[in-house]
Design a protein around this motif. Sequence first.
Motif, PDB file in Angstrom:
ATOM      1  N   THR A  59     -67.060 -40.015   1.099  1.00 35.79           N
ATOM      2  CA  THR A  59     -65.917 -39.421   2.119  1.00 35.79           C
ATOM      3  C   THR A  59     -65.165 -40.621   2.691  1.00 35.79           C
ATOM      4  O   THR A  59     -65.577 -41.480   3.390  1.00 35.79           O
ATOM      5  N   SER A  60     -63.964 -40.438   2.583  1.00 36.73           N
ATOM      6  CA  SER A  60     -63.027 -41.606   3.510  1.00 36.73           C
ATOM      7  C   SER A  60     -62.455 -40.701   4.698  1.00 36.73           C
ATOM      8  O   SER A  60     -61.918 -41.433   5.485  1.00 36.73           O
ATOM      9  N   GLY A  61     -62.541 -39.498   4.701  1.00 36.64           N
ATOM     10  CA  GLY A  61     -61.744 -38.655   5.643  1.00 36.64           C
ATOM     11  C   GLY A  61     -62.114 -37.278   5.569  1.00 36.64           C
ATOM     12  O   GLY A  61     -62.285 -36.846   4.518  1.00 36.64           O
ATOM     13  N   ALA A  62     -62.373 -36.590   6.982  1.00 43.07           N
ATOM     14  CA  ALA A  62     -62.550 -35.006   6.642  1.00 43.07           C
ATOM     15  C   ALA A  62     -61.871 -34.235   7.748  1.00 43.07           C
ATOM     16  O   ALA A  62     -61.318 -34.573   8.725  1.00 43.07           O
ATOM     17  N   GLY A  63     -61.823 -33.051   7.358  1.00 49.98           N
ATOM     18  CA  GLY A  63     -61.055 -32.268   8.268  1.00 49.98           C
ATOM     19  C   GLY A  63     -61.620 -30.687   8.340  1.00 49.98           C
ATOM     20  O   GLY A  63     -62.521 -30.418   7.590  1.00 49.98           O
ATOM     21  N   VAL A  64     -61.675 -30.052   9.684  1.00 50.94           N
ATOM     22  CA  VAL A  64     -61.815 -28.758   9.891  1.00 50.94           C
ATOM     23  C   VAL A  64     -60.620 -27.760  10.171  1.00 50.94           C
ATOM     24  O   VAL A  64     -59.995 -28.138  11.059  1.00 50.94           O
ATOM     25  N   SER A  65     -60.331 -26.596   9.540  1.00 51.80           N
ATOM     26  CA  SER A  65     -59.306 -25.832   9.909  1.00 51.80           C
ATOM     27  C   SER A  65     -59.893 -24.409  10.211  1.00 51.80           C
ATOM     28  O   SER A  65     -60.736 -23.972   9.407  1.00 51.80           O
ATOM     29  N   LEU A  66     -59.474 -24.013  11.233  1.00 54.95           N
ATOM     30  CA  LEU A  66     -59.818 -22.648  11.542  1.00 54.95           C
ATOM     31  C   LEU A  66     -58.602 -21.920  11.354  1.00 54.95           C
ATOM     32  O   LEU A  66     -57.411 -22.066  11.750  1.00 54.95           O
ATOM     33  N   THR A  90     -60.572 -36.564  11.071  1.00 50.08           N
ATOM     34  CA  THR A  90     -60.792 -37.793  11.376  1.00 50.08           C
ATOM     35  C   THR A  90     -59.860 -38.933  11.362  1.00 50.08           C
ATOM     36  O   THR A  90     -60.204 -39.910  11.828  1.00 50.08           O
ATOM     37  N   ASP A  91     -58.813 -38.583  10.907  1.00 44.78           N
ATOM     38  CA  ASP A  91     -57.743 -39.694  10.703  1.00 44.78           C
ATOM     39  C   ASP A  91     -56.402 -38.980  10.641  1.00 44.78           C
ATOM     40  O   ASP A  91     -56.449 -37.868  10.095  1.00 44.78           O
TER      41      ASP A  91
END
Length: 239
Positions: free
Chosen positions: A45-52, A65-66
């Motif tokens: 993984t180079s970047g991660a995200g969470v969406s609600l 993360t970026d």
Amino acid sequence: MAADLPLDELSTTFARIQGLLLTEETVGHAVDLLADAAKEAIPGTSGAGVSLMDEQGRRTSRGATDDIVKQADALQYELGEGPCITSWAATGIVRSDDLATEERWRLWTPRAAALGLRSVLSAPLVFQTESLGAIKVYSKLPGAFDARSERLLTLFAGPAATLLANVQSAQAPRRLSRQLKEAITSRDSIAFARGVLMEREGLSEDDSMARLLEIARSSRATLRAAAESIVSGSGKHQG
């Protein structure tokens, strides 16, 4: 080949996050912590995200993360399509091995690829019967994720959804209860509408979701409203 993150290490990660949340119980803080943890947990993984998201698929909170992840995430909601939205709506894991050749999200994919992203893996955040949103990891390399990555992200998403549900519940229990009932109705409508499209137009599961998103976008309606119009027959000739 990178080794799987041991389950006991995943447990340690969540114990640490849960301890931090006890001192600052906010959804914004929670999604930031979980995005960072997902990046560490999934090899490649180079970047991660969470969406609600709310029951209509509108983003209510996000963590990334970026800046590249933030841009890719924002594009999904601007364009109304992408792996995060598909994963949330279908409550299933979604993977693309190469955005340079991906055809499922015709508007989002080329713009995400232009950001330097090549692989993506997204899993829904499901607590009990409610789909709270989605968690996704990106890589700048093609073919970065595989079945093992899917298993890890799925294992990660379960306790992540529980943590987020608890934080949301602590902040707004009445709102969460209302959203739970509406989310069940919304997701059932979406699933039924996809079945109608698959039967009526001979579409695959992925294509039925893409078609539903297209109808919602062209009619400027929510996913739930578009789904209900299809089920009722009024959306038969849209698009």
